[in-house]
Structures are given as structure tokens and as C-alpha cells.
Scaffold this active site. Structure first.
Site, mmCIF file in Angstrom:
data_model
loop_
_atom_site.group_PDB
_atom_site.id
_atom_site.type_symbol
_atom_site.label_atom_id
_atom_site.label_comp_id
_atom_site.label_asym_id
_atom_site.label_seq_id
_atom_site.Cartn_x
_atom_site.Cartn_y
_atom_site.Cartn_z
ATOM 1 N N LYS A 144 0.857 -1.186 0.000
ATOM 2 C CA LYS A 144 0.000 0.000 0.000
ATOM 3 C C LYS A 144 0.897 1.242 0.000
ATOM 4 O O LYS A 144 0.679 2.203 0.750
ATOM 5 C CB LYS A 144 -0.918 -0.049 1.227
ATOM 6 C CG LYS A 144 -2.089 0.908 1.192
ATOM 7 C CD LYS A 144 -3.182 0.482 0.236
ATOM 8 C CE LYS A 144 -4.197 1.601 0.091
ATOM 9 N NZ LYS A 144 -5.246 1.318 -0.901
ATOM 10 N N ASP B 31 -5.188 -3.673 -2.392
ATOM 11 C CA ASP B 31 -6.642 -3.776 -2.590
ATOM 12 C C ASP B 31 -6.962 -4.371 -3.960
ATOM 13 O O ASP B 31 -7.840 -5.216 -4.102
ATOM 14 C CB ASP B 31 -7.362 -2.435 -2.352
ATOM 15 C CG ASP B 31 -6.536 -1.215 -2.724
ATOM 16 O OD1 ASP B 31 -5.316 -1.352 -2.914
ATOM 17 O OD2 ASP B 31 -7.121 -0.123 -2.825
ATOM 18 N N ASP C 51 -1.757 -11.418 6.604
ATOM 19 C CA ASP C 51 -2.733 -12.097 7.455
ATOM 20 C C ASP C 51 -4.086 -12.105 6.756
ATOM 21 O O ASP C 51 -4.764 -13.140 6.658
ATOM 22 C CB ASP C 51 -2.806 -11.342 8.795
ATOM 23 C CG ASP C 51 -3.629 -12.074 9.837
ATOM 24 O OD1 ASP C 51 -4.016 -13.242 9.595
ATOM 25 O OD2 ASP C 51 -3.895 -11.482 10.898
ATOM 26 N N ASP D 224 -6.056 -15.426 4.587
ATOM 27 C CA ASP D 224 -7.373 -15.988 4.915
ATOM 28 C C ASP D 224 -8.270 -15.966 3.685
ATOM 29 O O ASP D 224 -9.059 -16.879 3.454
ATOM 30 C CB ASP D 224 -8.050 -15.212 6.061
ATOM 31 C CG ASP D 224 -7.702 -15.802 7.430
ATOM 32 O OD1 ASP D 224 -6.563 -16.290 7.591
ATOM 33 O OD2 ASP D 224 -8.565 -15.783 8.331
#
Ligand code: NAI
Ligand code: MG
Length: 332
Positions: free
Chosen positions: A171, A204, A228, A232
Site C-alpha cells: 500500500k 486492494d 494475514d 485468509d
């Protein structure tokens, strides 16, 4: 000479899935010596510490460790610290490696074979938070040293894989100082790996691309919190938590564990899906250089996932034990 493997069940379904994975490891016929150690919430309640020093010593004296899962209370408990987070830092397990590969179950997307390499020691996980009245601040630490070694780890991994493709997810457009240092450092590391194609991608967009077209990715390296979350997401692409393995790897020690937690809602019922832990055990063997045994375990798991029986999380009625026995038969 036998490999020495440290086993830590931890809490909840850790007591069910680690013994299942041990039986699968034993079925490889490799010379393995197991050492049991304890850690987690139950250990804390009994002994006032979640990771006793002798557990750290047993891990250090082993070639690799398999960890089940540990419970963390949702309230603040004085003196308590999360076992796996402690071990990551104490043993400098700087690379969190989370493969996501298509599995023959209805909930898995086809064509996915990627690995998230998550920096495991810094970022927002330095846990430096403070509050001034109604304003709260968290520090994110990014260092050149940690970015360089996670970058190097990811490039080395990518160079051993068929597609030799690495994305750095970041980012840096919003956080040019911290995320920018991470990205610039990984770019510098790229100079030393001309055989690997390197791309950077804003996180994103990466999340959206992973949902729309996951097959375009091979290895993705990223910072702690971003990794993290992305890992997932990728676990969800290929069948969910019951199937997702991981490794916490440093230069000297390595601890492999399922991505899932202690699952208190099903603990003690004998119905946990041991696949994630069995696949973590396969990663452990691969780490030790036992590729062939690792492939054998993975093939047996895929056979049982394709043909059944299935545990309740995958819509079946099989127990942990029945599933494990089917895997053992598939290996024979
Ligand atoms: P969880 O992963 O334990 O469970 C989430 C849901 O997935 C539950 O419905 C559970 O039954 C199901 N599930 C998870 N693993 C499964 C398996 N192998 N087979 C079948 N179903 C499975 O996450 P949750 O509920 O957020 O956390 C429970 C406890 O675990 C908490 O104390 C948390 O702090 C801890 N935790 C520990 C982790 C670790 O040790 N690395 C990672 C994540 C959570
Ligand atoms: Mg997580």
C-alpha cells in the site's frame, strides 16, 4: 539418523488434529523421533505461562515443530501472551508461508496454486498501541533488514517453482514511508534474481484479482497484516480453514501449523478436519528435504478429499479418526 520432530498440541482441536498428523507422519516410514511439548491457554492456566522455557528448548533441539492451535482469551488477562505470536518472535520465525492450492472439494476453486509469503515479525504486529482520550494510535514498524530477508526468502521460493513469478503486494501509494521502504527493498532484492519475473501490486487490487482470477498468481510477498488478511482470503478460495496449512520459518527453526484456531465450538467431539494439520506436516517434511514423502501425503489427502469420507465441515459425517484412517489407507 532420525529426524527429531517436536509436537505441540496446544488447545481445543489441537488435541485431535496433531495426533492424527502424527499417525500420517509415522506412516511415511521415515526415521522420525517425536518429542512432545506444551503451550497455549491450558498451559497458562496450569502453570501461569503460555510457553514454558522447556518448550522453547525442545523446539530448539528439534529439526522442526508441528503446532496444533492455541486459544487466546478475548479479555485481557495479566501475564498472558499468545503462544504462536511469542514463538514467532522468540525464535525469529520471520517468514509465514501459506500455500493455497486447489483441492478436489466442491468449495475449492480450480486452477489455484499460489503461496502467500507474509513478513512475520514486524509491521502492525509490534503491538505498540496507545490511546489519548478518544484517539488511538498504532505503530507499524518496517525495517530494511526484515524487508530484505522476507524478499530474499520469497524470491528463493519463487525461483524453485515452475512459473517463477513473484508479486509484492503493498500500500505504498498511501504509506510511501513504511510500505515504500518495504517495496523499494524488495525491488532491490529482485536485482539478484533475474530468473524470477517480479511485479508489484497495490494490495486492494490484489485482493480483487485474487477473487476474480487467482490462477494468475504464483508467489505473493507482503507485510504482516496485509499477509494475514490476504492469506485468509486465499484459504477461502480453496476450501476454507479446515484445509489450509502454514509454516513459520526462520534461518534456524521452523514451526508448522494449520491456519485455523482451536475451534472451541467443536473441540472434544472428535469431528475436526485434520487436513490442514496433515498438510502442515507435509510442508514440514518438505522443509526437511523429504519432498517425496511430502508429495505422498498430499496425494493421499487429495484422494480422500475426492472420494470421501468427509468430516462435517465438508458436508460429511466422518470423524477425525475415520478420515485419518482413510488417508493412511490411501498412503499404503
Ligand atoms: P477457529 O479457526 O478456531 O474456528 C473458526 C470456525 O472454523 C469455527 O466454526 C470452527 O469450528 C471451524 N474450524 C476451524 N478449524 C476447523 C477444522 N480443522 N475442522 C472443522 N472445523 C474447523 O477460529 P476462531 O473461532 O476465531 O478462534 C477460536 C480460538 O482459536 C480463539 O481463542 C483464537 O484466539 C484461537 N486462534 C488460534 C490460532 C492459532 O493458534 N494459530 C489461529 C486463529 C485463532
Ligand atoms: Mg489469521
Amino acid at each position: 539418523m532420525a529426524y527429531r520432530i517436536c509436537l505441540i498440541e496446544g488447545d481445543g482441536i489441537g488435541h485431535e488434529v496433531v495426533p492424527a498428523a502424527r499417525r500420517v507422519l509415522e506412516a511415511t516410514g521415515l526415521p522420525l523421533e517425536f518429542i512432545e511439548a506444551e503451550a497455549g491457554w491450558e498451559t497458562f492456566e496450569r502453570r501461569g505461562v503460555s510457553v514454558p522455557e522447556e518448550t522453547v528448548e525442545k523446539i530448539m533441539a528439534s529439526d522442526a515443530t508441528l503446532f496444533g492451535a492455541a486459544t487466546s482469551p478475548t479479555r485481557k488477562v495479566p501475564g498472558f501472551f499468545g503462544a504462536i505470536r511469542y514463538l514467532r518472535r522468540r525464535l525469529d520465525l520471520y517468514a509465514n508461508v501459506r500455500p493455497a492450492k486447489s483441492r478436489p472439494v466442491p468449495k475449492s476453486r480450480p486452477g489455484v496454486d499460489l503461496v502467500i509469503v507474509r513478513e512475520n515479525t514486524e509491521g502492525l504486529y509490534v503491538e505498540q498501541e496507545r490511546r489519548y482520550l478518544d484517539v488511538a494510535i498504532a505503530d507499524a514498524v518496517i525495517s530494511r533488514r526484515a524487508s530484505e530477508r522476507i524478499g530474499r526468502f520469497a524470491f528463493n521460493l519463487a525461483s524453485r517453482r515452475e512459473r517463477k513469478l513473484l508479486h509484492a503486494a503493498h500500500k505504498a501509494n498511501v504509506l510511501p514511508v513504511t510500505q515504500g521502504l518495504f517495496l523499494d527493498t524488495v525491488r532491490e532484492v529482485a536485482q539478484g534474481f533475474p530468473g524470477v519475473s517480479f511485479k508489484d501490486i497495490i494490495v486492494d487490487n490484489c485482493a480483487m484479482q485474487l477473487v476474480m482470477r487467482p490462477e494468475q498468481f504464483d508467489v505473493i510477498v507482503t507485510t504482516n497484516l496485509l499477509g494475514d488478511i490476504l492469506s485468509d482470503l486465499t484459504a477461502g478460495l480453496v476450501g476454507g480453514l479446515g484445509l489450509a496449512p502454514s509454516g513459520n520459518i526462520g534461518d534456524r527453526y521452523a514451526v508448522f501449523e494449520p491456519v485455523h484456531g482451536s475451534a472451541p465450538d467443536i473441540a472434544g467431539k472428535g469431528i475436526a478436519n485434520p487436513t490442514a494439520t496433515i498438510l502442515s506436516a507435509a510442508m514440514l517434511l518438505e522443509h526437511l528435504g523429504e519432498e517425496e514423502a511430502a508429495r505422498r501425503i498430499e496425494a493421499a489427502v487429495d484422494k480422500v478429499l475426492a472420494e470421501g469420507p468427509h468430516t462435517p465441515d465438508l458436508g460429511g459425517t466422518a470423524t477425525t479418526e475415520a478420515f485419518t484412517e482413510a488417508v493412511l489407507r490411501a498412503m499404503a
